[in-house]
Scaffold this motif. Structure first.
Motif, mmCIF file in Angstrom:
data_model
loop_
_atom_site.group_PDB
_atom_site.id
_atom_site.type_symbol
_atom_site.label_atom_id
_atom_site.label_comp_id
_atom_site.label_asym_id
_atom_site.label_seq_id
_atom_site.Cartn_x
_atom_site.Cartn_y
_atom_site.Cartn_z
ATOM 1 N N ALA A 197 0.811 -1.214 0.000
ATOM 2 C CA ALA A 197 0.000 0.000 0.000
ATOM 3 C C ALA A 197 0.848 1.269 0.000
ATOM 4 O O ALA A 197 0.370 2.345 -0.394
ATOM 5 C CB ALA A 197 -0.928 0.000 1.209
ATOM 6 N N GLU A 198 2.102 1.162 0.424
ATOM 7 C CA GLU A 198 2.995 2.324 0.442
ATOM 8 C C GLU A 198 3.662 2.573 -0.899
ATOM 9 O O GLU A 198 4.321 3.598 -1.096
ATOM 10 C CB GLU A 198 4.054 2.141 1.530
ATOM 11 N N ILE A 199 3.492 1.645 -1.842
ATOM 12 C CA ILE A 199 4.087 1.797 -3.167
ATOM 13 C C ILE A 199 3.152 2.630 -4.041
ATOM 14 O O ILE A 199 1.942 2.362 -4.092
ATOM 15 C CB ILE A 199 4.322 0.413 -3.818
ATOM 16 N N PRO A 200 3.647 3.649 -4.738
ATOM 17 C CA PRO A 200 2.782 4.485 -5.568
ATOM 18 C C PRO A 200 1.972 3.658 -6.573
ATOM 19 O O PRO A 200 2.500 2.774 -7.245
ATOM 20 C CB PRO A 200 3.777 5.401 -6.286
ATOM 21 N N GLY A 201 0.675 3.952 -6.640
ATOM 22 C CA GLY A 201 -0.194 3.282 -7.604
ATOM 23 C C GLY A 201 -0.876 2.028 -7.087
ATOM 24 O O GLY A 201 -1.700 1.440 -7.789
ATOM 25 N N ILE A 202 -0.565 1.610 -5.856
ATOM 26 C CA ILE A 202 -1.148 0.374 -5.320
ATOM 27 C C ILE A 202 -2.324 0.698 -4.395
ATOM 28 O O ILE A 202 -2.198 1.500 -3.463
ATOM 29 C CB ILE A 202 -0.106 -0.459 -4.553
ATOM 30 N N TYR A 203 -3.456 0.056 -4.662
ATOM 31 C CA TYR A 203 -4.672 0.228 -3.864
ATOM 32 C C TYR A 203 -5.048 -1.106 -3.237
ATOM 33 O O TYR A 203 -5.230 -2.104 -3.948
ATOM 34 C CB TYR A 203 -5.798 0.736 -4.768
ATOM 35 N N VAL A 204 -5.132 -1.135 -1.920
ATOM 36 C CA VAL A 204 -5.532 -2.333 -1.176
ATOM 37 C C VAL A 204 -6.944 -2.106 -0.632
ATOM 38 O O VAL A 204 -7.122 -1.365 0.341
ATOM 39 C CB VAL A 204 -4.554 -2.631 -0.023
ATOM 40 N N PRO A 205 -7.976 -2.687 -1.242
ATOM 41 C CA PRO A 205 -9.357 -2.390 -0.840
ATOM 42 C C PRO A 205 -9.646 -2.637 0.632
ATOM 43 O O PRO A 205 -10.431 -1.904 1.253
ATOM 44 C CB PRO A 205 -10.187 -3.335 -1.731
ATOM 45 N N ALA A 206 -9.028 -3.679 1.232
ATOM 46 C CA ALA A 206 -9.311 -4.007 2.628
ATOM 47 C C ALA A 206 -8.907 -2.893 3.584
ATOM 48 O O ALA A 206 -9.380 -2.851 4.726
ATOM 49 C CB ALA A 206 -8.595 -5.306 3.007
ATOM 50 N N PHE A 207 -8.049 -1.986 3.126
ATOM 51 C CA PHE A 207 -7.554 -0.921 3.987
ATOM 52 C C PHE A 207 -8.407 0.341 3.917
ATOM 53 O O PHE A 207 -7.963 1.427 4.347
ATOM 54 C CB PHE A 207 -6.102 -0.581 3.628
ATOM 55 N N TYR A 208 -9.622 0.231 3.373
ATOM 56 C CA TYR A 208 -10.504 1.395 3.255
ATOM 57 C C TYR A 208 -11.910 1.032 3.726
ATOM 58 O O TYR A 208 -12.415 -0.053 3.420
ATOM 59 C CB TYR A 208 -10.562 1.894 1.809
ATOM 60 N N ASP A 209 -12.530 1.947 4.461
ATOM 61 C CA ASP A 209 -13.909 1.783 4.913
ATOM 62 C C ASP A 209 -14.819 2.687 4.090
ATOM 63 O O ASP A 209 -14.482 3.863 3.844
ATOM 64 C CB ASP A 209 -14.037 2.147 6.394
ATOM 65 N N VAL A 210 -15.962 2.145 3.694
ATOM 66 C CA VAL A 210 -16.915 2.869 2.858
ATOM 67 C C VAL A 210 -18.216 3.055 3.616
ATOM 68 O O VAL A 210 -18.717 2.116 4.249
ATOM 69 C CB VAL A 210 -17.191 2.097 1.548
ATOM 70 N N THR A 211 -18.775 4.272 3.589
ATOM 71 C CA THR A 211 -20.091 4.531 4.180
ATOM 72 C C THR A 211 -20.997 5.164 3.126
ATOM 73 O O THR A 211 -20.510 5.778 2.162
ATOM 74 C CB THR A 211 -19.995 5.462 5.397
ATOM 75 N N TYR A 212 -22.308 5.026 3.326
ATOM 76 C CA TYR A 212 -23.282 5.511 2.350
ATOM 77 C C TYR A 212 -24.297 6.434 3.010
ATOM 78 O O TYR A 212 -24.605 6.299 4.208
ATOM 79 C CB TYR A 212 -24.015 4.333 1.696
ATOM 80 N N ASN A 213 -24.829 7.346 2.221
ATOM 81 C CA ASN A 213 -25.910 8.223 2.681
ATOM 82 C C ASN A 213 -27.237 7.474 2.644
ATOM 83 O O ASN A 213 -27.342 6.385 2.059
ATOM 84 C CB ASN A 213 -25.989 9.464 1.785
ATOM 85 N N GLU A 214 -28.277 8.076 3.231
ATOM 86 C CA GLU A 214 -29.593 7.443 3.250
ATOM 87 C C GLU A 214 -30.145 7.222 1.849
ATOM 88 O O GLU A 214 -30.905 6.287 1.612
ATOM 89 C CB GLU A 214 -30.570 8.300 4.064
ATOM 90 N N ASP A 215 -29.779 8.101 0.906
ATOM 91 C CA ASP A 215 -30.287 7.953 -0.464
ATOM 92 C C ASP A 215 -29.468 6.959 -1.291
ATOM 93 O O ASP A 215 -29.726 6.767 -2.479
ATOM 94 C CB ASP A 215 -30.326 9.312 -1.182
ATOM 95 N N GLY A 216 -28.482 6.304 -0.663
ATOM 96 C CA GLY A 216 -27.693 5.286 -1.350
ATOM 97 C C GLY A 216 -26.406 5.785 -1.961
ATOM 98 O O GLY A 216 -25.557 4.979 -2.368
#
Length: 628
Positions: A197-216
């Motif tokens: 994750a520290e290498i430029p251009g690398i995205y590790v999905p498990a290291f991010y939390d996603v939240t949503y609004n009431e309208d989705g």
């Protein structure tokens, strides 16, 4: 002699067994015990499609130049072998060694189009790798996604350990070195992912939390691990001349889609069409030197035995040394039986002169891509092509001996009206009329015009990412209008009309702008048997609709819903260089029907110039698009 993963009995039962044998010309064989890292490079579609992909050829050659790495290949088994492998519990294998994919250190998949997403799950499933990244252990390969669709990785986020954002020649070696260091230190899978994750251009999905609004809609996407950046920056090769390019590309034993040498002359595009994702993702434009290309062409033709070479680019006519390159190829190989293919050309006097030298005019057809029938709509999409230019190009072609023309359009673009749709037929009629204005003794038989319409899908990182998409019924109504209007033209017998499948387009639209919640529907569809969705003989829309219903996915939310200017998109955590501010400005200019000059006429300050100061002469005058 290497061991084959499939028995002779199985090979005799399936179509095109050569898809699975490997051992092609220029394939790389290594001692599995003499390397530190084994990497399976995957194109999640059938062999003939995957073997035609230049990106994998580049990475395959690049990885295998390292003595400590063995890069092999794997493709999606066709439905006949898929069935046998499941029945007999045969694990998916690499072509070179025939070893199971699950024994590799890495499984890297290129994501070129959304309709291959169920094939991604097929690859994992047949490899006997847990489908969900969270269920994998140190005994499983690290699963990587890359390619244009990785710029909205969220529909696939649960199935991948990491995504590589950008061009592969930049950060992959750092990733492989980090893996070796992690293994040497006896680290866990999570600890390696933290290094990655520290290498430029690398995205590790498990290291991010996603939240949503009431309208989705998306409320937030925040890192939950200190090693993960808030923004993942796309990786770009700034010098295409002095980088990796395969001089010994793989040569298949069976006919594939692109059965020729491919010479990539440049990356990026100066045109700025507002619907075009590639034109935004691959900015800034970067050229390879003429010297490098002439040398590469010579070596690749010598090392493959191919009898055709194709110049690859989003807009070949914009390559500054095109005349010199084409003349070199004609002078050097024209008398040796080598055909020269020139896709993505703007039809002008030079292009027609070149094509007349390298093509059989009686057999070949010319391709125009006006994208819209009316000038108004071409201005909306910033096509930069006037009717005068189109008719002039067609006229020069007809006078040069051509009689066949292919015209490509899109239906359902923003602000489109019935008159815009009918204008497709009117433009085809004007082109046919232009042909019959030529004296009869100079014509080359009857004029043949093929009109093809695809249906518009709004894509991430384009000015049209805010656009509403049409329903299946609206798309078909538009095609009906075009078809009826073509039949009403004087030269209707000279015009043939084809249109794309509307239900496939709707699915593509869901996957293109989807978020993580789409992954559940994707998995449900796969478990119902959805596979090879880009193949009309395999696509089953009913199964997809059942999957959406069972997982509670609201189709209009992802397709026909109007998006607010300030909405947070699932892909906004990725920095591709082109700023959201620039894209929004272009979205507004589209509704004003205002044309934006191309990059060489005037720098628009899109932000991509920060990657490469030489992309345009005025780039240094604008800071990251914010002052534009």
């Amino acid at each position: 002699m290497k061991r084959l993963a499939l028995s002779d009995e199985i090979l005799l039962k399936i179509d095109k067994p050569a898809r699975y044998l490997g051992n092609e010309i220029n394939a790389v064989m290594k001692d599995r015990n003499a390397v530190d890292v084994r990497f399976a490079m995957c194109f999640p579609d059938v062999y003939e499609i995957g073997m035609s992909h230049l990106g994998i050829q580049i990475l395959y050659d690049m990885f295998n130049q390292r003595e400590d790495v063995w890069c092999e290949r794997v493709y999606s088994p066709w439905t006949d072998l898929d069935k046998i492998m499941r029945e007999q519990n045969i694990p998916l294998f690499a072509l070179e060694s025939q070893d199971p994919i699950r024994e590799m250190d890495f499984l890297g998949m290129t994501l070129q189009y959304e309709m291959a997403y169920t094939n991604v799950l097929q690859i994992l499933d047949l490899s006997q790798i847990p489908l969900y990244a969270k269920d994998r252990t140190l005994d499983d390969p690290i699963v990587i996604g890359g390619g244009p669709c990785a710029t909205n990785p969220e529909p696939l986020a649960d199935f991948f350990d990491l995504f590589y954002i950008g061009e592969g020649e930049t950060s992959y070696f750092a990733l492989l070195d980090a893996y070796k260091a992690s293994r040497a230190a006896g680290e866990s899978r999570v600890q390696f992912l933290e290094r990655a994750a520290e290498i430029p251009g690398i995205y590790v999905p498990a290291f991010y939390d996603v939240t949503y609004n009431e309208d989705g809609t998306l409320a937030s996407m925040e890192p939950n691990n200190p090693h993960a950046p808030a923004k993942v920056q796309k990786q770009v090769v700034t010098d295409l001349t002095h980088t990796f390019y395969p001089k010994k590309p793989l040569v298949p034993f069976i006919k594939v889609t692109q059965d020729r040498v491919v010479l990539e002359i440049q990356r990026g595009c100066i045109r700025g069409c507002r619907f075009c994702q590639a034109g935004m993702l691959y900015r800034p434009i970067r050229e390879r030197s003429l010297e490098m290309l002439t040398e590469a062409a010579t070596e690749m033709l010598r090392n493959t035995g191919h009898e055709e070479i194709s110049l690859s680019s989003l807009s070949s006519s914009d390559y500054s040394h095109l005349p010199e390159l084409v003349n070199f190829l004609i002078d050097t190989f024209g008398n040796k039986g080598v055909n020269i293919s020139l896709p993505s050309l703007r039809i002008d006097a030079f292009s027609l002169d070149v094509m007349s030298k390298v093509q059989d005019i009686r057999k070949s057809s010319l391709t125009f891509a006006p994208e819209a029938g009316s000038q108004r709509l071409r201005d909306v999409i910033n096509k930069g092509l006037t009717e005068e230019i189109i008719l002039e190009g067609a006229g020069q072609a007809f006078e040069g001996g051509w009689q066949k023309v292919k015209l490509y359009f899109m239906l359902g673009q923003p602000t489109e009206t019935v008159e815009d749709e009918k204008a497709i037929a009117w433009l085809a009629e004007k082109i046919a009329k232009r042909y019959y204005e030529i004296p009869k003794d100079k014509r080359n038989g009857k004029c043949q015009i093929t009109v093809s319409t695809s249906f518009f899908v709004p894509k991430p990182f384009t000015p049209f990412q805010w656009a509403r998409m049409c329903t299946k019924e609206e798309f078909l109504d538009k095609a009906y209008i075009v078809n009826s209007e073509i039949k009403a033209q004087l030269n209707k017998k000279s015009i043939k009309y084809n249109w794309h499948e509307a239900d496939v387009t709707v699915l593509e639209g869901i996957l293109a702008r989807g978020d993580r919640r789409v992954g559940a529907s994707l998995l449900a569809a796969y478990r119902k048997g959805c596979l090879f969705d880009s193949w009309s003989e395999c696509f089953d829309n009913d199964k997809w609709l059942q999957a959406f219903e069972e997982t509670g996915l609201d189709i209009p939310f992802y397709t026909t819903r109007h998006r607010d200017e300030n909405e947070l998109f699932p892909w906004d955590f990725i920095d591709i260089g082109v700023t959201k501010k620039f894209l929004l400005r272009e979205w507004k200019r589209a509704h004003e029907e205002t044309v934006t000059p191309n990059c060489r006429q005037q720098c628009q300050g899109c932000g991509a110039g920060s990657y490469h100061a030489g992309c345009c002469p005025t780039a240094a005058m604008v800071t990251g698009g914010e002052n534009a």
